[in-house]
Design a protein around this motif. Structure first.
Motif, PDB file in Angstrom:
ATOM      1  N   GLY A  36       2.524   6.657   8.585  1.00  0.00           N
ATOM      2  CA  GLY A  36       3.160   5.605   7.795  1.00  0.00           C
ATOM      3  C   GLY A  36       2.162   4.901   6.898  1.00  0.00           C
ATOM      4  O   GLY A  36       2.448   4.594   5.734  1.00  0.00           O
ATOM      5  N   ALA A  37       0.965   4.645   7.422  1.00  0.00           N
ATOM      6  CA  ALA A  37      -0.078   4.005   6.621  1.00  0.00           C
ATOM      7  C   ALA A  37      -0.461   4.878   5.431  1.00  0.00           C
ATOM      8  O   ALA A  37      -0.695   4.378   4.322  1.00  0.00           O
ATOM      9  N   ASP A  38      -0.529   6.187   5.653  1.00  0.00           N
ATOM     10  CA  ASP A  38      -0.851   7.103   4.560  1.00  0.00           C
ATOM     11  C   ASP A  38       0.235   7.083   3.489  1.00  0.00           C
ATOM     12  O   ASP A  38      -0.047   7.241   2.293  1.00  0.00           O
ATOM     13  N   CYS A  39       1.488   6.893   3.898  1.00  0.00           N
ATOM     14  CA  CYS A  39       2.575   6.757   2.926  1.00  0.00           C
ATOM     15  C   CYS A  39       2.407   5.491   2.098  1.00  0.00           C
ATOM     16  O   CYS A  39       2.662   5.491   0.882  1.00  0.00           O
ATOM     17  N   VAL A  40       1.992   4.415   2.748  1.00  0.00           N
ATOM     18  CA  VAL A  40       1.739   3.156   2.036  1.00  0.00           C
ATOM     19  C   VAL A  40       0.673   3.368   0.968  1.00  0.00           C
ATOM     20  O   VAL A  40       0.841   2.990  -0.199  1.00  0.00           O
ATOM     21  N   ALA A  41      -0.448   3.980   1.357  1.00  0.00           N
ATOM     22  CA  ALA A  41      -1.549   4.201   0.419  1.00  0.00           C
ATOM     23  C   ALA A  41      -1.143   5.116  -0.728  1.00  0.00           C
ATOM     24  O   ALA A  41      -1.550   4.914  -1.877  1.00  0.00           O
ATOM     25  N   MET A  58      -7.360  -3.550  10.355  1.00  0.00           N
ATOM     26  CA  MET A  58      -6.888  -3.427   8.974  1.00  0.00           C
ATOM     27  C   MET A  58      -7.330  -2.071   8.441  1.00  0.00           C
ATOM     28  O   MET A  58      -8.478  -1.880   8.056  1.00  0.00           O
ATOM     29  N   GLU A  59      -6.424  -1.105   8.456  1.00  0.00           N
ATOM     30  CA  GLU A  59      -6.730   0.212   7.925  1.00  0.00           C
ATOM     31  C   GLU A  59      -6.822   0.150   6.401  1.00  0.00           C
ATOM     32  O   GLU A  59      -6.409  -0.818   5.770  1.00  0.00           O
ATOM     33  N   TYR A  60      -7.348   1.227   5.824  1.00  0.00           N
ATOM     34  CA  TYR A  60      -7.589   1.264   4.381  1.00  0.00           C
ATOM     35  C   TYR A  60      -6.332   0.964   3.567  1.00  0.00           C
ATOM     36  O   TYR A  60      -6.371   0.252   2.547  1.00  0.00           O
ATOM     37  N   ALA A  61      -5.182   1.483   3.997  1.00  0.00           N
ATOM     38  CA  ALA A  61      -3.939   1.305   3.248  1.00  0.00           C
ATOM     39  C   ALA A  61      -3.512  -0.158   3.225  1.00  0.00           C
ATOM     40  O   ALA A  61      -2.997  -0.649   2.208  1.00  0.00           O
ATOM     41  N   TYR A  62      -3.716  -0.854   4.339  1.00  0.00           N
ATOM     42  CA  TYR A  62      -3.298  -2.249   4.418  1.00  0.00           C
ATOM     43  C   TYR A  62      -4.216  -3.158   3.605  1.00  0.00           C
ATOM     44  O   TYR A  62      -3.765  -4.142   3.009  1.00  0.00           O
ATOM     45  N   GLU A  63      -5.496  -2.827   3.566  1.00  0.00           N
ATOM     46  CA  GLU A  63      -6.426  -3.560   2.708  1.00  0.00           C
ATOM     47  C   GLU A  63      -6.010  -3.416   1.243  1.00  0.00           C
ATOM     48  O   GLU A  63      -6.058  -4.386   0.468  1.00  0.00           O
ATOM     49  N   GLU A  64      -5.592  -2.209   0.877  1.00  0.00           N
ATOM     50  CA  GLU A  64      -5.188  -1.955  -0.497  1.00  0.00           C
ATOM     51  C   GLU A  64      -3.906  -2.700  -0.855  1.00  0.00           C
ATOM     52  O   GLU A  64      -3.791  -3.289  -1.937  1.00  0.00           O
ATOM     53  N   ALA A  65      -2.930  -2.684   0.053  1.00  0.00           N
ATOM     54  CA  ALA A  65      -1.673  -3.385  -0.198  1.00  0.00           C
ATOM     55  C   ALA A  65      -1.895  -4.886  -0.303  1.00  0.00           C
ATOM     56  O   ALA A  65      -1.305  -5.556  -1.164  1.00  0.00           O
ATOM     57  N   GLU A  66      -2.749  -5.409   0.557  1.00  0.00           N
ATOM     58  CA  GLU A  66      -3.048  -6.841   0.529  1.00  0.00           C
ATOM     59  C   GLU A  66      -3.757  -7.223  -0.773  1.00  0.00           C
ATOM     60  O   GLU A  66      -3.471  -8.271  -1.366  1.00  0.00           O
ATOM     61  N   ALA A  67      -4.669  -6.345  -1.219  1.00  0.00           N
ATOM     62  CA  ALA A  67      -5.387  -6.616  -2.460  1.00  0.00           C
ATOM     63  C   ALA A  67      -4.434  -6.602  -3.662  1.00  0.00           C
ATOM     64  O   ALA A  67      -4.596  -7.394  -4.600  1.00  0.00           O
ATOM     65  N   LYS A  68      -3.448  -5.726  -3.641  1.00  0.00           N
ATOM     66  CA  LYS A  68      -2.539  -5.611  -4.781  1.00  0.00           C
ATOM     67  C   LYS A  68      -1.411  -6.627  -4.749  1.00  0.00           C
ATOM     68  O   LYS A  68      -1.072  -7.231  -5.780  1.00  0.00           O
TER      69      LYS A  68
END
Length: 494
Positions: free
Chosen positions: A304-309, A347-357
């Motif tokens: 699911g995280a990979d789908c987010v990213a 905080m996996e990489y995808a969640y850091e990216e979503a939070e940043a955006k």
């Protein structure tokens, strides 16, 4: 092992990562390398443990603790601390066929059982492992290992994921002629099409496949057993067959509105995107595109995280990930004692990216989807949910209860289902007529790996169900040893 007082003198330092917003503009790996100075300090944190738990490789309360391939972690940590990189590589390769994969995508159960982690943050084992293998390739230390002689025995491996690759590598090194069959157009299994490029660059997978080819292993792609070749043909041509087909039957969401256009399995999404990226850099348009859409991912795991990213890189309008369970605590609870796998918030990489955006962590907890709603043309337009409460009954068993008044409607034009897998695809198993279990995996005992059909073995997720890459490599190595023993009467594989 390491500096005697290193764990007292040095703090854990995380590997550098590229800026979350900048890396959304490409599909390159999000991680950045450590400096040798930092790596030496991190290696120095490895304690002179009486009993290192980092490589025990066992399951405690249903979760993996320590390294299942029993990496000699304290030894190569010490060698990195001392700057003896070539020796560190030799030690690493004794137990791990593919450190360039595990150093990137393994969840590192070794760190959860690190002795330093009893009171302080664990040694950065995964980052050191990745640095060792990357330096090995950079310096030309890794070259084809071509067996001096062949045994005359032929082995077919069905499936080219980590279990199949590990088995192939081991059997080839003792002189058997190995052919790996893969139904996709590229070898690698989930390493190629199940993990996005920003986590595992496909050039790294291709590099390993090319090396194995140079060593004498044959890869046959675009070949599905039962369609392009029969099990009878394989049994006629080979002395032994190993089934490493994974556990890729995706669990579906049985819910009102499931037939809406815009609802997809997560692995279908990730596979199509990666294939289009590798084939034409997306010019062919043969992928599911989240651009400008509201995206919801159902399922709280890594897929699911990979789908987010992936959706973020496609410039989605919004993205949310639903999880069944409550938010994890920031530190271990009393009942989650070391050396168990730590169930803590990360905080996996995808969640850091979503939070940043978008300014927020995209995860929603204890939430259940109640229905999907389409417009007049059958296109998904919204998703309905209700919040849940996790409770414990009088017998100590957990259950979920709906919270009245917590209903919510979410705009959504794309939904990705990432709620796990239900075992192996059955057609190939039926081709070989192997027995299966209630969990839809091959019935074969760990340590023996034989199926009910003479000369046919099974390993990896096809045997144990969905699991970690290190368990896949473990089983690939173990089944290779048993096949070699059966073919030759004894074995030198460990």
């Amino acid at each position: 092992m390491g500096k005697a007082t290193g764990f007292l003198e040095f703090k854990r330092e995380e590997a550098a990562e590229r800026d979350p917003l900048k890396r959304l503009n490409d599909w390159k790996e999000y991680s950045a390398p450590f400096s040798e100075e930092k790596l030496s300090r991190q290696g120095a944190r490895c304690m002179d443990c009486g009993t290192p738990f980092c490589h025990i490789g066992t399951e405690i309360n249903g979760f993996t603790s320590g390294c299942p391939i029993h990496n000699l972690i304290p030894e190569w940590n010490d060698l990195v601390y001392r700057g003896r990189w070539r020796e560190a590589l030799d030690r690493l390769m004794k137990t791990n066929n593919f450190p360039e994969f595990t150093g990137r995508v393994c969840p590192a159960p070794c760190e959860g059982s690190c002795n330093v982690a009893i009171n302080d943050p664990a040694v950065t084992i995964k980052n050191i492992e990745k640095a060792i293998i990357d330096k090995g390739f950079e310096n030309g230390w890794i070259t084809p290992r071509i067996p001096e002689k062949r045994t005359g025995k032929k082995v077919a491996i069905v499936g080219s994921g980590p279990a199949g690759l590990a088995a192939a590598d081991q059997l080839n090194q003792v002189g058997h002629s190995v052919t790996v069959y893969e139904r996709a157009d590229r070898p690698g299994g989930l390493l190629t099409y199940g993990i996005p490029n920003m986590k595992l660059d496909k050039g790294i997978v291709e590099r390993r496949i090319n090396l194995m080819t140079q060593e004498g292993i044959t890869f046959v792609t675009n070949t599905e057993v039962g369609k392009d070749i029969t099990s009878e043909q394989l049994r006629d041509q080979y002395d032994s067959i190993i089934l490493c087909v994974g556990a890729q039957k995706q669990r579906d969401l049985v819910i009102e509105g499931r037939e809406a256009k815009g609802v997809h399995f997560a692995m279908d999404y990730l596979t199509d995107v990666t294939k289009s990226y590798l084939n034409t850099n997306f010019e062919d348009g043969n992928f599911i595109n989240a651009k400008g859409k509201d995206v919801i991912v159902i399922g709280g795991g890594d897929t699911g995280a990979d789908c987010v990213a992936t959706a973020l890189r496609q410039e989605c309008n919004s993205v949310v990930q639903f999880g069944k369970h409550p938010k994890l605590p920031m530190s271990r609870k009393k009942e989650n004692m070391w050396p168990e796998s730590p169930h803590v918030f990360t905080m996996e990489y995808a969640y850091e990216e979503a939070e940043a955006k978008f300014g927020d962590d995209p995860r929603q907890y204890c939430i259940q989807t109640t229905k999907l709603v389409s417009d007049e043309n059958g296109n998904l337009k919204e998703l309905h949910t209700i919040n849940m409460e996790k409770l414990k009954d009088e017998n100590g068993l957990y259950y979920f209860k709906e919270i009245p008044g917590s209903e919510k409607v979410w705009p959504a034009q794309l939904v990705f289902i990432a709620i796990g897998f239900e075992g192996a695809d059955q057609p190939v198993l039926k081709q070989f007529n192997v027995d299966t279990t209630a969990r839809n995996v091959v019935a074969a005992k760990y340590g023996d790996f034989r199926t009910n059909i003479e000369g046919v073995y099974a390993a990896g997720d096809a045997r144990r169900g969905q699991s970690l890459i290190v368990w896949a490599i473990n089983e690939g190595r173990e089944v290779a040893r048993e096949v070699d023993r059966a073919l030759m009467g004894s074995t030198v594989l460990v």
